[in-house]
Write an enzyme that holds these catalytic residues in place. Structure first.
Site, PDB file in Angstrom:
ATOM      1  N   THR A  83      -5.558   5.881   8.302  1.00 36.19           N
ATOM      2  CA  THR A  83      -6.270   6.246   7.074  1.00 36.19           C
ATOM      3  C   THR A  83      -6.399   5.059   6.128  1.00 36.19           C
ATOM      4  O   THR A  83      -6.940   5.180   5.043  1.00 36.19           O
ATOM      5  CB  THR A  83      -5.528   7.370   6.314  1.00 36.19           C
ATOM      6  OG1 THR A  83      -4.241   6.844   5.924  1.00 36.19           O
ATOM      7  CG2 THR A  83      -5.365   8.592   7.170  1.00 36.19           C
ATOM      8  N   HIS A 109       5.995   6.798   5.991  1.00 40.94           N
ATOM      9  CA  HIS A 109       5.578   6.348   4.656  1.00 40.94           C
ATOM     10  C   HIS A 109       4.923   7.521   3.944  1.00 40.94           C
ATOM     11  O   HIS A 109       4.603   8.530   4.565  1.00 40.94           O
ATOM     12  CB  HIS A 109       4.581   5.181   4.773  1.00 40.94           C
ATOM     13  CG  HIS A 109       3.335   5.549   5.504  1.00 40.94           C
ATOM     14  ND1 HIS A 109       3.210   5.443   6.888  1.00 40.94           N
ATOM     15  CD2 HIS A 109       2.178   6.094   5.064  1.00 40.94           C
ATOM     16  CE1 HIS A 109       2.020   5.878   7.250  1.00 40.94           C
ATOM     17  NE2 HIS A 109       1.368   6.289   6.179  1.00 40.94           N
ATOM     18  N   GLU A 124      -3.786  12.945   1.553  1.00 37.97           N
ATOM     19  CA  GLU A 124      -5.017  12.400   2.159  1.00 37.97           C
ATOM     20  C   GLU A 124      -5.788  13.545   2.821  1.00 37.97           C
ATOM     21  O   GLU A 124      -6.972  13.735   2.576  1.00 37.97           O
ATOM     22  CB  GLU A 124      -4.659  11.328   3.183  1.00 37.97           C
ATOM     23  CG  GLU A 124      -3.933  10.157   2.506  1.00 37.97           C
ATOM     24  CD  GLU A 124      -3.990   8.911   3.331  1.00 37.97           C
ATOM     25  OE1 GLU A 124      -4.435   7.868   2.822  1.00 37.97           O
ATOM     26  OE2 GLU A 124      -3.615   8.973   4.514  1.00 37.97           O
ATOM     27  N   HIS A 157       0.838  -1.211   0.000  1.00 35.01           N
ATOM     28  CA  HIS A 157       0.000   0.000   0.000  1.00 35.01           C
ATOM     29  C   HIS A 157       0.862   1.246   0.000  1.00 35.01           C
ATOM     30  O   HIS A 157       0.414   2.323  -0.366  1.00 35.01           O
ATOM     31  CB  HIS A 157      -0.918   0.024   1.229  1.00 35.01           C
ATOM     32  CG  HIS A 157      -1.690  -1.249   1.379  1.00 35.01           C
ATOM     33  ND1 HIS A 157      -2.693  -1.597   0.494  1.00 35.01           N
ATOM     34  CD2 HIS A 157      -1.579  -2.277   2.254  1.00 35.01           C
ATOM     35  CE1 HIS A 157      -3.179  -2.774   0.848  1.00 35.01           C
ATOM     36  NE2 HIS A 157      -2.525  -3.209   1.899  1.00 35.01           N
ATOM     37  N   HIS A 193       1.996   8.954   0.912  1.00 36.65           N
ATOM     38  CA  HIS A 193       0.800   8.728   0.092  1.00 36.65           C
ATOM     39  C   HIS A 193       1.017   9.574  -1.151  1.00 36.65           C
ATOM     40  O   HIS A 193       0.959  10.809  -1.092  1.00 36.65           O
ATOM     41  CB  HIS A 193      -0.462   9.154   0.857  1.00 36.65           C
ATOM     42  CG  HIS A 193      -0.679   8.338   2.092  1.00 36.65           C
ATOM     43  ND1 HIS A 193      -1.412   7.174   2.110  1.00 36.65           N
ATOM     44  CD2 HIS A 193      -0.209   8.494   3.350  1.00 36.65           C
ATOM     45  CE1 HIS A 193      -1.400   6.662   3.334  1.00 36.65           C
ATOM     46  NE2 HIS A 193      -0.674   7.443   4.109  1.00 36.65           N
ATOM     47  N   HIS A 208       3.718  10.645   6.204  1.00 31.34           N
ATOM     48  CA  HIS A 208       3.225  10.349   7.562  1.00 31.34           C
ATOM     49  C   HIS A 208       4.340   9.729   8.388  1.00 31.34           C
ATOM     50  O   HIS A 208       4.907   8.705   8.001  1.00 31.34           O
ATOM     51  CB  HIS A 208       2.037   9.378   7.486  1.00 31.34           C
ATOM     52  CG  HIS A 208       0.814  10.026   6.960  1.00 31.34           C
ATOM     53  ND1 HIS A 208      -0.232   9.323   6.406  1.00 31.34           N
ATOM     54  CD2 HIS A 208       0.453  11.331   6.893  1.00 31.34           C
ATOM     55  CE1 HIS A 208      -1.181  10.167   6.030  1.00 31.34           C
ATOM     56  NE2 HIS A 208      -0.783  11.399   6.324  1.00 31.34           N
TER      57      HIS A 208
HETATM   58  C1  LIG Z   1      -2.748  -1.883  13.357  1.00 35.31           C
HETATM   59  C2  LIG Z   1      -1.400  -2.294  12.844  1.00 35.31           C
HETATM   60  C3  LIG Z   1      -0.342  -1.343  13.305  1.00 35.31           C
HETATM   61  C4  LIG Z   1      -0.427   0.058  12.690  1.00 35.31           C
HETATM   62  C5  LIG Z   1      -0.930   0.110  11.289  1.00 35.31           C
HETATM   63  C6  LIG Z   1      -1.451  -1.045  10.715  1.00 35.31           C
HETATM   64  C7  LIG Z   1      -2.054  -0.991   9.467  1.00 35.31           C
HETATM   65  C8  LIG Z   1      -2.120   0.174   8.784  1.00 35.31           C
HETATM   66  C9  LIG Z   1      -1.546   1.326   9.294  1.00 35.31           C
HETATM   67  C10 LIG Z   1      -1.616   2.454   8.530  1.00 35.31           C
HETATM   68  C11 LIG Z   1      -1.017   3.585   8.960  1.00 35.31           C
HETATM   69  O1  LIG Z   1      -1.079   4.596   8.106  1.00 35.31           O
HETATM   70  S1  LIG Z   1      -1.622   6.010   8.449  1.00 35.31           S
HETATM   71  N1  LIG Z   1      -1.869   6.668   7.043  1.00 35.31           N
HETATM   72  O2  LIG Z   1      -0.548   6.678   9.143  1.00 35.31           O
HETATM   73  O3  LIG Z   1      -2.848   5.869   9.178  1.00 35.31           O
HETATM   74  C12 LIG Z   1      -0.365   3.618  10.184  1.00 35.31           C
HETATM   75  C13 LIG Z   1      -0.318   2.477  10.994  1.00 35.31           C
HETATM   76  C14 LIG Z   1      -0.924   1.317  10.543  1.00 35.31           C
HETATM   77  C15 LIG Z   1      -1.414  -2.380  11.367  1.00 35.31           C
HETATM   78  C16 LIG Z   1      -0.131  -3.165  11.047  1.00 35.31           C
HETATM   79  C17 LIG Z   1       0.137  -4.015  12.311  1.00 35.31           C
HETATM   80  C18 LIG Z   1      -1.034  -3.689  13.207  1.00 35.31           C
HETATM   81  O4  LIG Z   1      -2.087  -4.544  12.807  1.00 35.31           O
HETATM   82  S2  LIG Z   1      -2.662  -5.492  13.869  1.00 35.31           S
HETATM   83  N2  LIG Z   1      -1.582  -6.635  14.096  1.00 35.31           N
HETATM   84  O5  LIG Z   1      -3.864  -6.004  13.278  1.00 35.31           O
HETATM   85  O6  LIG Z   1      -2.868  -4.763  15.100  1.00 35.31           O
HETATM   86 ZN   LIG Z   2      -0.344   7.308   6.019  1.00 33.94          ZN
END
Ligand SMILES: C[C@]12CCc3c(ccc4cc(OS(N)(=O)=O)ccc34)[C@H]1CC[C@@H]2OS(N)(=O)=O
Ligand SMILES: [Zn+2]
Length: 235
Positions: A196, A91, A103, A61, A93, A116
């Site tokens: 997001t 990361h 975003e 992604h 976007h 981000h």
């Molecule tokens: C929840 C989780 C940890 C954090 C995280 C996840 C997924 C997408 C994410 C997107 C983000 O991007 S953003 N744009 O900054 O929002 C930031 C963090 C993210 C998963 C990955 C492992 C954990 O998953 S789990 N094992 O199911 O708890």
């Molecule tokens: Zn992000």
């Protein structure tokens, strides 16, 4: 699986992730004239001097640069945060060719792309995963990228993209300090929001910087974007 296509994109995510219809979902349109000035909020501080970047990876992604978060060597503190939050990853976007990739929007206007920088509350939670599901678990710094001259350090990221062309690939990425991707001012808007992307956990204290950084079209060019888009088929 989820994506950004017509069938599996943001408007469909609620089927598998009902929290998509929650009351603190991100991203949002930030309207400066309607933002409330909160005199209790001080400046944010970014302590990244001891940070240790580990690898750069393509998770299907986005391209993510991960850091050693085994201690409080690199943290964000101050602003809306009650305690330091540990740097975990950053990361981007990106947009498609010529389309806006940010975003968040500011008074309806999008930016070419958005960076981000994800931090987690290691004071209250044992693991990143636990923090990522808790209402005060994450603090994400959002930085807008606007098109202009070459950014003198972004090439270090875009040059590495070909090494992680395919989803699930990762490669060493040592010695990178995200301080070089920050604008001169740390003035910010802040609000309580969410991841997001799925699982869309409502666990993010968003800190969105007002000043964008400037990158060139070439840097977020077809190469970088194709590498990203080519490996992220929406199916
Ligand atoms: C929840 C989780 C940890 C954090 C995280 C996840 C997924 C997408 C994410 C997107 C983000 O991007 S953003 N744009 O900054 O929002 C930031 C963090 C993210 C998963 C990955 C492992 C954990 O998953 S789990 N094992 O199911 O708890
Ligand atoms: Zn992000």
């Amino acid at each position: 699986h989820w994506g950004y296509g017509k069938e599996d994109g943001p408007s469909a995510w609620h089927r598998q992730y009902p929290v998509a219809k929650g009351n603190r979902q991100s991203p949002i349109d930030i309207i400066p004239n309607e933002a409330r000035r909160d005199s209790t909020l001080g400046p944010i501080f970014l302590k990244y001097d001891q940070c240790r970047s580990l690898n750069i990876a393509n998770n299907g992604h986005s391209v993510v640069v991960e850091f050693d978060d085994s201690d409080d060597r690199s943290v964000v503190l101050g602003g809306p945060l009650d305690n330091p939050y540990r740097l975990k990853q950053f990361h981007f976007h990106w947009g498609g060719k010529g389309c806006e990739g940010s975003e968040h929007t500011v008074a309806g206007v999008g930016y070419a792309s958005e960076l981000h920088v994800v931090h987690w509350n290691a004071v209250k939670y044992k693991t990143y995963n636990d923090a990522a599901a808790a209402p005060d678990g994450l603090a994400v710094l959002g930085i807008f990228l606007e098109l202009g001259d070459d950014h003198r350090w972004l090439h270090m990221i875009t040059d590495a993209l070909y090494m992680v062309k395919f989803k699930g690939s990762a490669t060493d990425f040592k010695g990178f300090n995200p301080k070089c991707l920050l604008p001169s001012s740390l003035h910010y808007w802040t609000y309580l929001g969410s991841l997001t992307t799925p699982p869309l956990h409502e666990s993010v204290t968003w800190i969105v910087l007002k000043e964008p950084i400037v990158v060139s079209e070439k840097q977020v060019s077809a190469a970088a974007l194709n590498i990203i888009h080519k490996t992220f088929p929406t199916v």
